[in-house]
Design an enzyme around this catalytic site. Structure first.
Site, mmCIF file in Angstrom:
data_model
loop_
_atom_site.group_PDB
_atom_site.id
_atom_site.type_symbol
_atom_site.label_atom_id
_atom_site.label_comp_id
_atom_site.label_asym_id
_atom_site.label_seq_id
_atom_site.Cartn_x
_atom_site.Cartn_y
_atom_site.Cartn_z
ATOM 1 N N LYS A 196 -4.437 85.317 13.478
ATOM 2 C CA LYS A 196 -4.704 84.930 12.098
ATOM 3 C C LYS A 196 -6.200 84.789 11.844
ATOM 4 C CE LYS A 196 -0.311 82.907 10.839
ATOM 5 N NZ LYS A 196 0.442 81.729 10.457
ATOM 6 N N LYS B 201 5.866 92.565 15.190
ATOM 7 C CA LYS B 201 7.045 91.833 14.705
ATOM 8 C C LYS B 201 7.132 91.956 13.187
ATOM 9 C CE LYS B 201 4.917 87.422 13.866
ATOM 10 N NZ LYS B 201 4.837 86.024 13.870
ATOM 11 N N LYS C 252 5.822 88.315 7.220
ATOM 12 C CA LYS C 252 5.526 88.173 5.792
ATOM 13 C C LYS C 252 4.206 88.835 5.448
ATOM 14 C CE LYS C 252 7.816 83.697 5.671
ATOM 15 N NZ LYS C 252 7.666 82.271 5.813
HETATM 16 P P1 TYM Z 1 7.498 80.843 10.260
HETATM 17 O O1 TYM Z 1 7.556 80.201 8.920
HETATM 18 O O2 TYM Z 1 6.489 81.934 10.474
HETATM 19 O O3 TYM Z 1 8.895 81.457 10.642
HETATM 20 C C1 TYM Z 1 10.113 80.731 10.548
HETATM 21 C C2 TYM Z 1 11.030 81.114 11.689
HETATM 22 O O4 TYM Z 1 11.301 82.528 11.690
HETATM 23 C C3 TYM Z 1 11.074 83.069 12.997
HETATM 24 N N1 TYM Z 1 10.598 84.468 12.874
HETATM 25 C C4 TYM Z 1 11.130 85.511 13.537
HETATM 26 N N2 TYM Z 1 12.169 85.594 14.394
HETATM 27 C C5 TYM Z 1 12.481 86.835 14.879
HETATM 28 N N3 TYM Z 1 11.812 87.970 14.531
HETATM 29 C C6 TYM Z 1 10.775 87.923 13.674
HETATM 30 N N4 TYM Z 1 10.143 89.034 13.328
HETATM 31 C C7 TYM Z 1 10.392 86.650 13.137
HETATM 32 N N5 TYM Z 1 9.423 86.247 12.253
HETATM 33 C C8 TYM Z 1 9.568 84.902 12.114
HETATM 34 C C9 TYM Z 1 10.003 82.163 13.592
HETATM 35 O O5 TYM Z 1 10.017 82.234 14.995
HETATM 36 C C10 TYM Z 1 10.408 80.800 13.062
HETATM 37 O O6 TYM Z 1 11.400 80.229 13.888
HETATM 38 N N6 TYM Z 1 4.936 77.542 13.037
HETATM 39 C C11 TYM Z 1 6.249 77.846 12.464
HETATM 40 C C12 TYM Z 1 6.781 76.767 11.544
HETATM 41 C C13 TYM Z 1 6.868 75.403 12.127
HETATM 42 C C14 TYM Z 1 7.829 74.936 13.075
HETATM 43 C C15 TYM Z 1 7.543 73.559 13.256
HETATM 44 C C16 TYM Z 1 8.884 75.538 13.747
HETATM 45 C C17 TYM Z 1 6.072 74.336 11.818
HETATM 46 N N7 TYM Z 1 6.476 73.245 12.482
HETATM 47 C C18 TYM Z 1 8.307 72.783 14.143
HETATM 48 C C19 TYM Z 1 9.642 74.748 14.638
HETATM 49 C C20 TYM Z 1 9.346 73.398 14.817
HETATM 50 C C21 TYM Z 1 6.132 79.112 11.641
HETATM 51 O O7 TYM Z 1 5.072 79.443 11.157
HETATM 52 O O8 TYM Z 1 7.325 79.736 11.398
#
Ligand code: TYM
Length: 336
Positions: free
Chosen positions: A119, A200, A203
């Site tokens: 990022k 991957k 968004k």
């Molecule tokens: P975020 O918002 O990017 O994504 C949410 C969830 O979607 C999963 N994900 C994927 N899984 C499989 N293939 C993909 N291409 C893919 N893209 C996204 C992510 O692994 C995630 O589970 N940092 C985290 C948010 C967060 C969080 C937390 C998660 C903040 N605090 C505490 C767990 C516990 C994030 O940016 O996810």
């Protein structure tokens, strides 16, 4: 970090950022597991609006994104009668514990986070918040005495840091925080971009053709799957290293139909029918979610979030009391 089975009646916690469209990777990698883990566990799910601010955002986009993400979570099947659903900024203890987490994770550890490197390479302004992001994520998890964190594979490094932070905290201050033990990896843990299957699905992908949005119309889904990059050898085989595009389609179809992608490969001798079946499976998986999404009113979503924050705060306050006491922060009424 272990993966696989879940202990009996576990506290489950996970979060998702509210900005950008919810896509198939989020759904297959994480949200479907959120829904199934509601059975027999104490699940707490959070729209992590504070995390979204680590990159400059339009305030209107954050506000509508937060409500729409909560609407999406309800539409995929998060059930507020069985789980707690809330917005991160409604429970102030997340910030408080995040600060303490910043005092137990090191500069070196944060510098090694691959998501920070990705990022920050793409940003002109690299905020201190972007750097400290994993400390806030650790706080999210540890604030609820969490045992199980259902996430996609891309969050593995952040979860390991949360676990290390809890272990270090307990070593310094005595046994205070629950060390999260489980990381769920299942089919769909890593859904790749349809145009660039070496990346991957995300968004922030350059082209929306590579990302399937949960709100995409059936026509768009068909078109995107039809145009998905494959290769020239024409053989349907599950081999992510040599055949990333075809393997990604098999993973998607496998996750959508609860079938092993390797076994699925034997059912196909050409790419066309594989794409057709994948698009059909996705449309029937996603259509009911879209109907529920479109039928939910803002007021109902907001009311659910209100009640969720009250329940989440109750847990967070009691954990924070324990944490403050452990680190030696004197309570305000200590003098009596
Ligand atoms: P975020 O918002 O990017 O994504 C949410 C969830 O979607 C999963 N994900 C994927 N899984 C499989 N293939 C993909 N291409 C893919 N893209 C996204 C992510 O692994 C995630 O589970 N940092 C985290 C948010 C967060 C969080 C937390 C998660 C903040 N605090 C505490 C767990 C516990 C994030 O940016 O996810």
């Amino acid at each position: 970090m272990t993966s696989g089975s879940v202990p009996e009646r576990a506290r489950v916690f996970s979060g998702i950022q509210p900005t950008g469209e919810t896509h198939l990777g989020n759904y297959l990698g994480a949200l479907r597991n959120w829904v199934s883990l509601q059975d027999g566990n104490d699940a707490v799910y959070c729209v992590v609006d504070l995390h979204a601010l680590t990159i400059p955002q339009d305030p209107g986009v954050v506000a509508t994104g937060t409500i729409n993400m909560a609407r999406m979570l309800l539409a995929v099947g998060v059930d507020p009668d069985r789980s707690i659903l809330f917005v991160q900024s409604h429970v102030r203890e997340h910030n408080e514990l995040a600060w303490l987490m910043q005092t137990v994770v090191s500069f070196g550890e944060l510098s090694r986070m691959t998501q920070f490197k990705d990022k920050s390479d793409r940003s002109q302004f690299i905020s201190a918040g972007l750097f400290a992001y994993p400390a806030l994520q650790a706080a999210d998890i540890l604030l609820y005495d969490t045992a199980v964190v259902p996430v996609g594979d891309d969050q593995r490094q952040h979860l390991e840091l949360a676990r290390d932070a809890a272990i270090r905290f307990n070593f310094r201050y005595g046994d205070t925080l629950v060390v999260p033990a489980h990381h769920i990896t299942k089919a769909g843990a890593r859904i790749m971009d349809l145009q660039h299957p070496e990346n991957k699905m995300s968004k922030s992908a350059e082209s929306i053709q590579g990302t399937i949005g949960i709100l995409d119309s059936p026509k768009e889904i068909e078109k995107k799957i039809k145009r998905a990059v494959t290769d020239n050898d024409g053989e349907v085989r599950f081999d992510p290293a040599e055949k990333p595009g075809v393997s990604n389609l098999l993973s998607i179809l496998g996750a959508a139909t609860d079938t092993d992608p390797k076994a699925l490969a034997h059912d196909y001798s050409q790419y066309g029918p594989l794409k057709k079946d994948t698009a059909e499976a996705l449309i029937s998986l996603i259509e009911p979610v879209q109907t529920r999404y479109n039928n939910l009113a803002d007021e109902d979503v907001l009311e659910t979030l209100d009640q969720g924050a009250d329940k989440a705060r109750e847990i967070a306050e009691s954990v924070m009391e324990r944490v403050r006491d452990a680190v030696g922060l004197v309570p305000q009424n200590a003098g009596g």
